[in-house]
Design a protein around this motif. Structure first.
Motif, PDB file in Angstrom:
ATOM      1  N   LEU A 111       0.827  -1.210   0.000  1.00  0.00           N
ATOM      2  CA  LEU A 111       0.000   0.000   0.000  1.00  0.00           C
ATOM      3  C   LEU A 111       0.860   1.259   0.000  1.00  0.00           C
ATOM      4  O   LEU A 111       0.503   2.262  -0.621  1.00  0.00           O
ATOM      5  N   GLN A 112       2.015   1.216   0.663  1.00  0.00           N
ATOM      6  CA  GLN A 112       2.919   2.369   0.641  1.00  0.00           C
ATOM      7  C   GLN A 112       3.453   2.606  -0.767  1.00  0.00           C
ATOM      8  O   GLN A 112       3.553   3.741  -1.224  1.00  0.00           O
ATOM      9  N   SER A 113       3.776   1.526  -1.463  1.00  0.00           N
ATOM     10  CA  SER A 113       4.252   1.660  -2.833  1.00  0.00           C
ATOM     11  C   SER A 113       3.142   2.184  -3.748  1.00  0.00           C
ATOM     12  O   SER A 113       3.379   3.027  -4.620  1.00  0.00           O
ATOM     13  N   PHE A 114       1.927   1.694  -3.533  1.00  0.00           N
ATOM     14  CA  PHE A 114       0.779   2.207  -4.290  1.00  0.00           C
ATOM     15  C   PHE A 114       0.597   3.698  -4.030  1.00  0.00           C
ATOM     16  O   PHE A 114       0.403   4.488  -4.955  1.00  0.00           O
ATOM     17  N   GLU A 115       0.682   4.089  -2.765  1.00  0.00           N
ATOM     18  CA  GLU A 115       0.529   5.503  -2.432  1.00  0.00           C
ATOM     19  C   GLU A 115       1.639   6.340  -3.071  1.00  0.00           C
ATOM     20  O   GLU A 115       1.388   7.458  -3.535  1.00  0.00           O
ATOM     21  N   THR A 116       2.842   5.802  -3.135  1.00  0.00           N
ATOM     22  CA  THR A 116       3.934   6.516  -3.800  1.00  0.00           C
ATOM     23  C   THR A 116       3.622   6.703  -5.280  1.00  0.00           C
ATOM     24  O   THR A 116       3.942   7.744  -5.859  1.00  0.00           O
ATOM     25  N   SER A 117       2.949   5.722  -5.877  1.00  0.00           N
ATOM     26  CA  SER A 117       2.550   5.879  -7.284  1.00  0.00           C
ATOM     27  C   SER A 117       1.577   7.048  -7.431  1.00  0.00           C
ATOM     28  O   SER A 117       1.638   7.797  -8.406  1.00  0.00           O
ATOM     29  N   LEU A 118       0.686   7.208  -6.458  1.00  0.00           N
ATOM     30  CA  LEU A 118      -0.252   8.339  -6.487  1.00  0.00           C
ATOM     31  C   LEU A 118       0.491   9.663  -6.315  1.00  0.00           C
ATOM     32  O   LEU A 118       0.163  10.658  -6.976  1.00  0.00           O
ATOM     33  N   LEU A 119       1.483   9.666  -5.451  1.00  0.00           N
ATOM     34  CA  LEU A 119       2.290  10.870  -5.251  1.00  0.00           C
ATOM     35  C   LEU A 119       3.031  11.228  -6.541  1.00  0.00           C
ATOM     36  O   LEU A 119       3.093  12.406  -6.926  1.00  0.00           O
ATOM     37  N   MET A 120       3.551  10.240  -7.238  1.00  0.00           N
ATOM     38  CA  MET A 120       4.245  10.484  -8.505  1.00  0.00           C
ATOM     39  C   MET A 120       3.285  11.080  -9.541  1.00  0.00           C
ATOM     40  O   MET A 120       3.658  11.976 -10.288  1.00  0.00           O
ATOM     41  N   ILE A 121       2.053  10.602  -9.542  1.00  0.00           N
ATOM     42  CA  ILE A 121       1.048  11.171 -10.449  1.00  0.00           C
ATOM     43  C   ILE A 121       0.831  12.645 -10.128  1.00  0.00           C
ATOM     44  O   ILE A 121       0.755  13.484 -11.023  1.00  0.00           O
TER      45      ILE A 121
END
Length: 148
Positions: free
Chosen positions: A32-42
């Motif tokens: 979930l942290q990696s998923f959230e980082t993907s959202l931050l990158m977006i």
């Protein structure tokens, strides 16, 4: 320490965009942290990087659920078989994997953003949502802020 100050204590969830219960730990939390980082990158306009982080989140789920295989391609095949993943979702998985490999092993250019946007929204997000749902019985959309 406050959650919004960038330094997290054991009493904060450590997430920016998601409401994560204390019961979520281990590999799921890491995913979930990696998923959230993907959202931050977006949010920063870094779609190619978002693909990399989203695929990492997907791989963490697979590795957590398939421990009895040595190689990642074996883990993937076993995951698809064990959870009866549809052919369409396997194809979406492979598309995101190929893009992640491209972005990691080759230089990316600004034109790659369009390809990454389409892959993230059409393939990657569906794969991640379904994998988490069938593996942990959690709907990632229900974790995102705001609850309303």
């Amino acid at each position: 320490m406050a959650q919004g100050d960038g330094i997290y204590s054991e009493h904060s969830s450590g997430f920016l965009f998601m409401d994560i219960e204390d019961t979520i730990k281990g590999e799921l939390k890491s995913s979930l942290q990696s998923f959230e980082t993907s959202l931050l990158m977006i949010s920063l306009g870094r779609w190619t990087n978002s693909i990399t982080h989203l695929f990492n989140a997907i791989e963490i789920v697979i590795k957590d659920k398939i421990e009895d295989k040595k190689y990642m391609h074996e883990k993937e095949d076993e995951f698809f078989y064990r959870y009866q993943i549809s052919k369409e979702l396997v194809n979406s998985f492979k598309n995101v994997k190929d893009l992640r490999n491209k972005y990691v092993h080759e230089a990316t250019i600004p034109d790659d953003n369009v390809e990454a946007i389409v892959a993230y929204l059409n393939d990657g997000l569906s794969v991640y949502k379904k994998f988490v749902e069938i593996s942990y019985r959690i709907n990632i959309y229900e974790l995102l802020y705001p609850k309303e």
